[in-house]
Design an enzyme around this catalytic site. Structure first.
Site, short mmCIF file in Angstrom:
data_model
loop_
_atom_site.label_atom_id
_atom_site.label_comp_id
_atom_site.label_asym_id
_atom_site.label_seq_id
_atom_site.Cartn_x
_atom_site.Cartn_y
_atom_site.Cartn_z
N ASP A 1 1.11 -1.14 0.08
CA ASP A 1 0.17 -0.19 0.33
C ASP A 1 1.18 1.21 -0.08
O ASP A 1 2.15 0.85 -0.98
CB ASP A 1 -0.81 -0.05 1.15
CG ASP A 1 -2.43 0.46 1.24
OD1 ASP A 1 -2.31 1.99 0.86
OD2 ASP A 1 -3.65 -0.06 1.25
N HIS B 1 -3.65 5.87 3.45
CA HIS B 1 -4.61 4.80 3.34
C HIS B 1 -3.97 3.62 3.25
O HIS B 1 -4.94 2.53 4.24
CB HIS B 1 -4.65 4.76 1.26
CG HIS B 1 -5.42 3.45 1.06
ND1 HIS B 1 -4.69 2.68 1.17
CD2 HIS B 1 -6.30 3.53 0.89
CE1 HIS B 1 -6.05 1.07 0.45
NE2 HIS B 1 -7.60 2.17 0.58
N ASN C 1 -14.36 -0.14 -7.09
CA ASN C 1 -15.10 0.91 -6.95
C ASN C 1 -16.02 1.47 -8.07
O ASN C 1 -16.67 2.63 -7.31
CB ASN C 1 -14.91 2.12 -5.74
CG ASN C 1 -14.01 1.50 -4.72
OD1 ASN C 1 -14.30 0.03 -4.23
ND2 ASN C 1 -12.98 2.31 -4.47
N SER D 1 -10.66 -1.26 -0.45
CA SER D 1 -9.69 -0.97 0.19
C SER D 1 -10.13 -1.76 1.74
O SER D 1 -9.12 -2.25 2.17
CB SER D 1 -8.77 0.53 0.07
OG SER D 1 -8.58 0.33 -1.18
#
Length: 876
Positions: free
Chosen positions: A337, A400, A494, A576
């Site tokens: 990430d 994130h 998404n 996520s």
């Protein structure tokens, strides 16, 4: 931009109408044939809204704006439509005036059954701006004397698709479909109907994934010689990504930050040209763009820390922890990430207090793979420090990776939050840099590294994109190691569509979709091939569990807007957030058993790890259930299951036979197919396979079946594993004999001859209407030369055809136009095919970038005044 103005019918006069059959042409007969003539076939099931803006312009609209005037659709239809809450004039940047009209609702009537899905995708004209249109999809049914709304979906502040899937208890029968708008600017839409046996159907726009300019990822035919081959290539930089994959960067001084939007598009097209050339070089097995992947969260929530984590009881985690008292102790979760919060982010800083106890680094190993322009930390290039450097902006950064790590394995330390596997080790691997974006080259190198690390048991990829990479797939397959290596978990995406998102859609990846607090699919969560299972991802637009707060996932976060790095917490939504729930569940199971990734996938396919919450197309195997997962792990009885490819069979008038290929889960387990049973007399079965190396031929007998009707059934395959319990695999089957050809209608088509130079000017233009399931066209008195032949609708009347959401035909194949040569001899028998669908990147070979359609000519327009809308890149 839109200029509001009264609509005057006929301001854009009728383009040159063709005479003859179906608007076919002005050819002068056998003695004087047209210069160019041909036929455009219409894809089966295609329909067009009967009152588009183009219809209004010609005063030829047929109202379908009320239940009583609903337009009939066949099963499996694809429909192009137009709606607008306002009227006015498009600002096209040309001398021509193109108007739009008010049309707030379209009604359709069709037959629907349980498992059928109805989707609406929206598309705006290139010149349009906010406000986005409010829009609603409603499914209504006649009950007694009333029309009762049964199912619906709405959206206003996003471009996401609207989607409804009929539940298992829905009544089969006739339904009304209403597509409406209650505010905002005009838009095109594509309505798709599909049954549970249908594959991806929402490919109605060209996928335009981001990639690095002047970079390519190469694989070579001979792996032992790949080093020498790579060294021999004339590039400025080459980097070995592992397992035969190389990143190549050519010598270029281009700085995208200083370039105009058009210059950036030209640089992207130039990069694709270079990749095409690389593919032709001796020894090159594959060449592809260095695609960019992004984090898959939707938006942070600024509210204070919630006093409870609804996602944990929804997945039965508290009860599962009683069966896993060590909470994943000793199990390694690699979080690929943006890195993890560290204060300061330089080497030696302190990790987030809710993660610090579980964070692990591997001495001397590179764990920050972000490189090039995407790397914004204070330690340029790849290094051993995977701390999140923030984004250098005045507002708080997007931490994130910190949020994802907390969901998976935040420490149970009586402060903040608790992760799913609070005893597991977190191995942060930084692969996303500036603005949460990373390159496939960096991701490939990181996965190849992780594949050889025994410390890592599960890789979490809360990232994704629409660019399929063969080199990334190979790296993932190596990590999977035939089901005996590492479990790879990825966010399903998404975009709210059924288009495959990578890496979630790869076969050896567990793709995770998102649900809200009530276990219902989040409005943004993808469906279809990318979804193997669902987990809490949140939906800020809902309070589905009625706890008084929006359904977001609360986890660890950070702040850097004051100039110093401070730990904190935030609520996010996205797939996520869903993926690390599954990674954490696997860590719990692995901590108490010897489960392998292959056994996990087999348990998942059997339903042993999930709670059923809806149809598989939306929810995969169901909602992850940590308690059920622990029961399965402690039981130690890992089922051996049979899988089939494709997972569903779909037949039509042109496809009446198919082969089913079988595989075992876990891989390599011997399975005997005992019996295959067809659920309908019209389904014929070939010889039962003796082992899994053989396929099963399935065919259809159409004798006695009605045309224009849909048939559905199931294929039951009973099997007996040598080392497990017998089971039954069910394969949905559908047959659609199709509608008669003359019912197909993709709307009025404008057929163009476009210049073959970079300007792509429209030189000649004629109009054709559907007749007998086709369009016929002809051009007379065409100047000899090279042209592109294209056709399409202009249902929103903005002067462009072949935009996303419009029907489009390009010669010879949509997405891959080739030049035609017009000389002294007539060119006849040209054949094209039109559809509202678009080819995938796999079908085109490379993405189509920046394409926004072809500009129409209005009556009296001079050729030199014609303004090209975009240059095509796929013209070779």
């Amino acid at each position: 931009m839109i200029r509001n103005a009264p609509v005057t019918a006929g301001l854009m006069s009728l383009l040159l109408l063709l005479s003859g059959c179906g608007g076919g042409g002005s050819g002068g007969g056998a003695e004087n044939p047209p210069d160019v003539a041909g036929v455009i076939d219409i894809e089966s099931g295609t329909r067009v809204d009967s009152d588009t803006a183009d219809d209004f312009r010609l005063d030829q609209s047929v109202d379908n704006g009320s239940p009583g005037s609903a337009q009939a659709l066949p099963s499996g239809a694809t429909v192009g439509g137009y709606l607008s809450f306002i009227e006015g004039t498009y600002d096209t940047g040309t001398p021509d005036q193109f108007d739009f009209v008010t049309d707030t609702a379209d009604f359709f009537v069709t037959e629907l059954s349980p498992g059928d899905r109805v989707a609406v995708q929206m598309f705006l004209s290139p010149d349009q701006r906010l406000p986005l249109p409010d829009r609603t999809l409603r499914i209504l049914k006649q009950e007694g004397g009333d029309l009762v709304p049964k199912y619906s979906d709405t959206a206003s502040d996003t471009l996401r698709a609207l989607m409804v899937t009929l539940p298992a208890d829905a009544e089969t029968g006739s339904y009304l479909i209403e597509v409406s708008t209650a505010g905002g600017i005009p838009f095109r839409y594509v309505l798709t109907l599909a049954d549970q046996a249908s594959p991806s159907v929402m490919n109605t726009s060209y996928t335009d994934p981001a990639f690095m300019v002047d970079e390519a990822i190469l694989s070579f035919d001979a792996d032992p010689g790949s080093v020498a081959m790579a060294a021999a290539m004339a590039v400025s930089e080459r980097r070995n990504l592992g397992r035969g994959a190389w990143l190549m960067r050519r010598d270029s001084a281009r700085n995208l930050a200083t370039m105009s939007a058009r210059q950036v598009e030209d640089a992207r097209e130039d990069t694709l040209d270079w990749i095409r050339e690389l593919r032709e070089q001796p020894g090159v097995a594959a060449a592809e763009p260095n695609y960019l992947y992004t984090s898959q969260q939707v938006a942070p929530d600024d509210d204070p820390l919630y006093d409870r984590q609804w996602n944990l009881p929804l997945t039965r985690a508290p009860m599962a922890w009683q069966a896993a008292p060590d909470a994943g102790l000793g199990i390694g979760i690699a979080v690929f990430d943006t890195g993890v919060f560290r204060s300061p982010p330089t080497t030696g800083g302190a990790w987030h207090p809710d993660l610090d106890e579980n964070v692990r680094l591997i001495s001397g190993e590179i764990m920050d793979y972000v490189s090039g322009d995407l790397d914004i930390d204070q330690e340029p290039g790849r290094d051993t420090n995977p701390a999140d450097p923030g984004d250098g902006k005045t507002r708080s950064s997007n931490f994130h990776g910190t949020h994802v790590a907390g969901v998976a394995a935040a420490v149970d330390n009586v402060q903040g939050i608790v992760g799913m596997a609070s005893g597991a080790s977190i191995y942060p691997v930084r692969v996303l840099g500036r603005d949460g974006v990373g390159s496939s080259a960096d991701l490939i190198a990181a996965v190849n590294w992780a594949a050889g690390r025994s410390e890592i048991d599960v890789i979490n990829l809360s990232l994704g994109g629409l660019g399929p990479s063969n080199a990334l797939k190979s790296a993932i397959d190596a990590a999977w190691a035939g089901g005996n290596g590492q479990l790879i978990v990825a966010a399903a995406g998404n975009q709210g569509t059924d288009e495959p998102t990578y890496p979630a859609a790869y076969p050896n990846v567990i793709g995770v979709g998102a649900v809200d607090g009530a276990g219902k699919r989040a409005s943004y969560s993808n469906v279809g091939e990318s979804v193997d299972v669902v987990a809490p991802g949140g939906d800020a637009s809902r309070d589905a569990n009625q706890d008084g707060t929006a359904d977001v996932i609360v986890s660890t976060w950070g702040r850097d807007d004051s100039g110093s790095f401070e730990p904190g917490y935030a609520g996010l939504q996205g797939t996520s957030m869903a993926a690390p729930h599954v990674a954490g569940v696997y860590a719990l199971m692995k901590g108490e058993s010897t489960i392998t990734p292959g056994e996990f996938r087999s348990l998942l396919r059997s339903g042993a790890l999930t709670e059923e919450v809806g149809p598989a197309f939306e929810y995969g195997a169901g909602l992850i259930n940590a308690l059920a997962a622990m029961d399965a792990a402690l039981d130690g009885n890992f089922p051996i299951t049979l899988g089939a490819s494709p997972s569903a069979l779909q037949f039509n008038s042109a496809v009446l036979s198919a082969e089913l290929e079988f595989s075992a889960y876990p891989e390599g387990e011997p399975i005997t197919i005992i019996q295959v049973t067809a659920g309908a007399e019209w389904l014929n079965l070939g010889e039962r396979p003796a082992d899994l190396s053989q396929s099963l031929v399935v065919s259809v007998d159409t004798s006695g079946l009605e045309n224009n009707k849909r048939y559905t059934t199931e294929l039951e395959i009973e099997y007996d594993p040598q080392n497990g319990e017998a089971g039954t695999l069910t394969v949905p089957v559908s047959l659609r004999l199709g509608t008669s050809a003359d019912e197909r209608d993709a709307g009025r088509h404008y057929v163009l001859l476009v210049s073959a130079d970079d300007n792509r000017d429209t030189i000649e233009q004629v109009v054709a209407s559907a007749s007998g399931g086709q369009y016929r066209f002809a051009f007379d008195q065409v100047e000899p030369g090279e042209y592109f032949l294209v056709a399409g609708t202009d249902i929103d009347n903005n002067g462009l055809i072949c935009e996303n959401g419009e029907a489009c035909a390009e010669y010879p194949v949509n997405g891959l136009p080739e030049k035609i040569v017009i000389g002294d001899q007539p060119l006849s028998g040209v054949r094209l095919s039109t559809s509202f669908r678009r080819p995938t990147i796999a079908a085109m070979g490379l993405p189509r970038i920046g394409f926004e359609g072809y500009r129409l000519k209005s009556d009296g327009e001079k050729e030199q005044d014609n303004v090209p809308i975009r240059r095509l890149e796929n013209d070779r």
